[in-house]
Enzyme design. Structure first.
Site, PDB file in Angstrom:
ATOM      1  N   SER A 175      16.842 -40.519 -15.441  1.00  0.00           N
ATOM      2  CA  SER A 175      15.830 -40.294 -14.404  1.00  0.00           C
ATOM      3  C   SER A 175      14.489 -39.873 -14.986  1.00  0.00           C
ATOM      4  O   SER A 175      13.471 -39.934 -14.301  1.00  0.00           O
ATOM      5  CB  SER A 175      16.311 -39.229 -13.410  1.00  0.00           C
ATOM      6  OG  SER A 175      17.471 -39.665 -12.731  1.00  0.00           O
TER       7      SER A 175
ATOM      8  N   GLU B 108      26.867 -32.902  -9.506  1.00  0.00           N
ATOM      9  CA  GLU B 108      27.602 -33.042 -10.765  1.00  0.00           C
ATOM     10  C   GLU B 108      26.964 -32.258 -11.892  1.00  0.00           C
ATOM     11  O   GLU B 108      27.412 -32.359 -13.040  1.00  0.00           O
ATOM     12  CB  GLU B 108      27.675 -34.528 -11.162  1.00  0.00           C
ATOM     13  CG  GLU B 108      26.475 -35.067 -11.921  1.00  0.00           C
ATOM     14  CD  GLU B 108      25.180 -35.128 -11.129  1.00  0.00           C
ATOM     15  OE1 GLU B 108      24.109 -35.215 -11.741  1.00  0.00           O
ATOM     16  OE2 GLU B 108      25.236 -35.080  -9.887  1.00  0.00           O
TER      17      GLU B 108
ATOM     18  N   HIS C  43      21.811 -32.665  -7.324  1.00  0.00           N
ATOM     19  CA  HIS C  43      22.840 -33.152  -8.234  1.00  0.00           C
ATOM     20  C   HIS C  43      24.084 -32.260  -8.201  1.00  0.00           C
ATOM     21  O   HIS C  43      24.159 -31.267  -8.920  1.00  0.00           O
ATOM     22  CB  HIS C  43      22.287 -33.223  -9.660  1.00  0.00           C
ATOM     23  CG  HIS C  43      21.327 -34.341  -9.876  1.00  0.00           C
ATOM     24  ND1 HIS C  43      21.727 -35.586 -10.314  1.00  0.00           N
ATOM     25  CD2 HIS C  43      19.991 -34.410  -9.677  1.00  0.00           C
ATOM     26  CE1 HIS C  43      20.670 -36.381 -10.383  1.00  0.00           C
ATOM     27  NE2 HIS C  43      19.607 -35.687 -10.001  1.00  0.00           N
TER      28      HIS C  43
ATOM     29  N   GLY D  59      11.793 -43.459 -11.230  1.00  0.00           N
ATOM     30  CA  GLY D  59      10.754 -44.246 -10.571  1.00  0.00           C
ATOM     31  C   GLY D  59      10.715 -44.126  -9.065  1.00  0.00           C
ATOM     32  O   GLY D  59      11.397 -43.322  -8.430  1.00  0.00           O
TER      33      GLY D  59
ATOM     34  N   TYR E 107      10.116 -38.014  -5.747  1.00  0.00           N
ATOM     35  CA  TYR E 107       9.920 -38.520  -4.395  1.00  0.00           C
ATOM     36  C   TYR E 107      10.830 -37.788  -3.419  1.00  0.00           C
ATOM     37  O   TYR E 107      11.870 -37.237  -3.803  1.00  0.00           O
ATOM     38  CB  TYR E 107      10.198 -40.026  -4.339  1.00  0.00           C
ATOM     39  CG  TYR E 107       9.149 -40.840  -5.066  1.00  0.00           C
ATOM     40  CD1 TYR E 107       8.114 -41.458  -4.374  1.00  0.00           C
ATOM     41  CD2 TYR E 107       9.191 -40.978  -6.453  1.00  0.00           C
ATOM     42  CE1 TYR E 107       7.148 -42.197  -5.050  1.00  0.00           C
ATOM     43  CE2 TYR E 107       8.229 -41.707  -7.132  1.00  0.00           C
ATOM     44  CZ  TYR E 107       7.210 -42.316  -6.421  1.00  0.00           C
ATOM     45  OH  TYR E 107       6.261 -43.033  -7.090  1.00  0.00           O
TER      46      TYR E 107
ATOM     47  N   CYS F 187      20.395 -38.397  -5.296  1.00  0.00           N
ATOM     48  CA  CYS F 187      19.024 -38.443  -5.805  1.00  0.00           C
ATOM     49  C   CYS F 187      18.335 -39.763  -5.443  1.00  0.00           C
ATOM     50  O   CYS F 187      18.036 -39.999  -4.281  1.00  0.00           O
ATOM     51  CB  CYS F 187      19.007 -38.166  -7.302  1.00  0.00           C
ATOM     52  SG  CYS F 187      17.390 -37.627  -7.919  1.00  0.00           S
ATOM     53  N   LEU F 188      18.090 -40.660  -6.397  1.00  0.00           N
ATOM     54  CA  LEU F 188      17.503 -41.952  -6.062  1.00  0.00           C
ATOM     55  C   LEU F 188      18.390 -42.693  -5.068  1.00  0.00           C
ATOM     56  O   LEU F 188      17.903 -43.380  -4.167  1.00  0.00           O
ATOM     57  CB  LEU F 188      17.292 -42.787  -7.321  1.00  0.00           C
ATOM     58  CG  LEU F 188      16.615 -44.149  -7.122  1.00  0.00           C
ATOM     59  CD1 LEU F 188      15.170 -43.987  -6.696  1.00  0.00           C
ATOM     60  CD2 LEU F 188      16.712 -44.999  -8.389  1.00  0.00           C
TER      61      LEU F 188
END
Length: 381
Positions: free
Chosen positions: A49, A340, A338, A228, A298, A253-254
């Site tokens: 990331s 994990e 996260h 990104g 983001y 996340c993303l």
């Protein structure tokens, strides 16, 4: 004997910081961000990331426990640079196999130490994340550096660069579930967390098709973290639109952002992002507050959630940003943080168990629960 300054960074607003080099020597133009974690620099360096980002570590001493082979989050680190206050090249750790500098040098990743990371972090906090040039050309003037930054295009292909090229497998004995994980820059501890819960995991590239995934007959679909702008990952967004409601889906996340985009919500870029291991998140269903590990630029616009079929389940108590959503009808849920995290807080690991529960419900509805079949086959006469 005093060392000679031999590496510097120039921000796109003209600020310059000089320090001492370690690691690789590649010149880089990238985005500068900061992370407030006190431990876990190996996981940060190896987290995909952070592709195209230079990370300022706010904790002053980095490198003191070295690098261990078992703790990498990806096989090939893609972080742009790491910036620290003080670097320790003589680690003390019985598990250590290399120094941080040796790993950075192996992958051509520059490190810089000896600058005032407190001042630099305040600059990022106050004025936001910016582009930066990292160079060993100490005679390079600020105007020349700004020209280089301006002439370097911002890349939008980060997910395609860090995703696997072919599918790969991570199996566990006596598995009960088959999970397909879409690799947008997946952290290896996510795969380990699924294996620990008796899931065989098939990791596929970000551009895998719905037909290819369904042909594997998975019990659930996982969408990974990654680098990104989430809007750049259009193949994955389209994939969610095709597969939602057809099998349980869990995103981190993303993956969380792409799920929200697939349902019609919007995302936006934060001023300086969330990166650290101590972000408080509130579960709106239970009222429980968990301390979480985060790494993202983001966030999902909460005003855009209405009418999408998604329910906001978690919020960040520092700035009220959206941290989790759920669609009961489709068995789809995601979180911005996260669970994990390793190392880091373990408050949210139960989210993997929630994914297991959704897959179990789905399997029971279709009569495809291995545990149910095992009970029938071994029922006393």
């Amino acid at each position: 004997m005093a060392r000679e300054l031999n590496r510097k960074i120039i921000l796109e607003d003209g600020r310059e910081f000089m320090g001492y080099a370690f690691g690789g020597a590649d010149e880089r133009v990238c985005e500068i961000v900061f992370n407030t974690s006190m431990v876990g620099y190996q996981e940060i360096v190896s987290d995909p990331s952070y592709t195209d980002q230079a990370v300022v570590m706010t904790y002053p001493l980095i490198g003191n426990y070295g690098i261990t082979d078992e703790d990498f989050e990806t096989r090939v680190p893609s972080i742009s640079a790491i910036i620290v206050g003080e670097y320790n090249d003589s680690p003390s750790n019985f598990r250590c196999t290399k120094t941080l500098s040796e790993v950075l040098e192996e992958y051509g990743i520059p490190g810089i130490e000896g600058i005032d990371t407190r001042e630099l972090t305040r600059s990022i906090r106050d004025f936001g994340s910016r582009r930066v040039l990292i160079t060993d050309r100490m005679t390079l003037s600020i105007p020349e550096a700004l020209e280089i930054i301006a002439a370097t295009p911002v890349r939008h292909d980060a997910v395609s660069r860090v995703s696997c090229r072919k599918r790969w497998f991570s199996r566990t004995p006596d598995h009960l579930y088959n999970v397909v994980a879409v690799d947008c820059g997946i952290k290896l501890n996510i795969v380990r967390s699924l294996n620990q819960r008796l899931c065989n995991v098939t990791v596929v590239p970000y551009n895998a098709t719905a037909e290819e995934i369904l042909a594997m007959r998975p019990d659930g679909l996982f969408l990974s973290n990654g680098p990104g702008n989430p809007e750049d990952a259009e193949p994955v967004i389209a994939l969610v639109r095709q597969l939602r409601g057809r099998l349980p889906i869990f995103g981190i996340c993303l993956g969380h952002q792409m799920i929200c985009l697939a349902y019609g919500a919007k995302t936006y870029k934060l001023k300086f992002g969330h990166r650290g291991g101590n972000h408080p998140v509130k579960n709106l269903r239970t009222g429980r507050i968990e301390i979480t590990s985060q790494n993202h630029s983001y966030a999902v616009d909460p005003a855009s959630i209405a009418g999408t079929g998604l329910e906001i389940t978690h919020i960040n108590l520092l700035d009220n940003t959206v941290e989790g959503v759920y669609c009961a009808a489709d068995r789809v849920f995601s979180v911005q943080y996260h669970p994990e995290s390793a190392p880091g807080p373990q408050d949210s690991t139960k989210l993997f168990d929630e994914f297991i529960s959704l897959m179990l419900e789905s399997k029971r509805e279709t009569g495809n629960d291995r545990r149910m079949h095992y009970a029938k086959e071994n029922r006393p006469a």
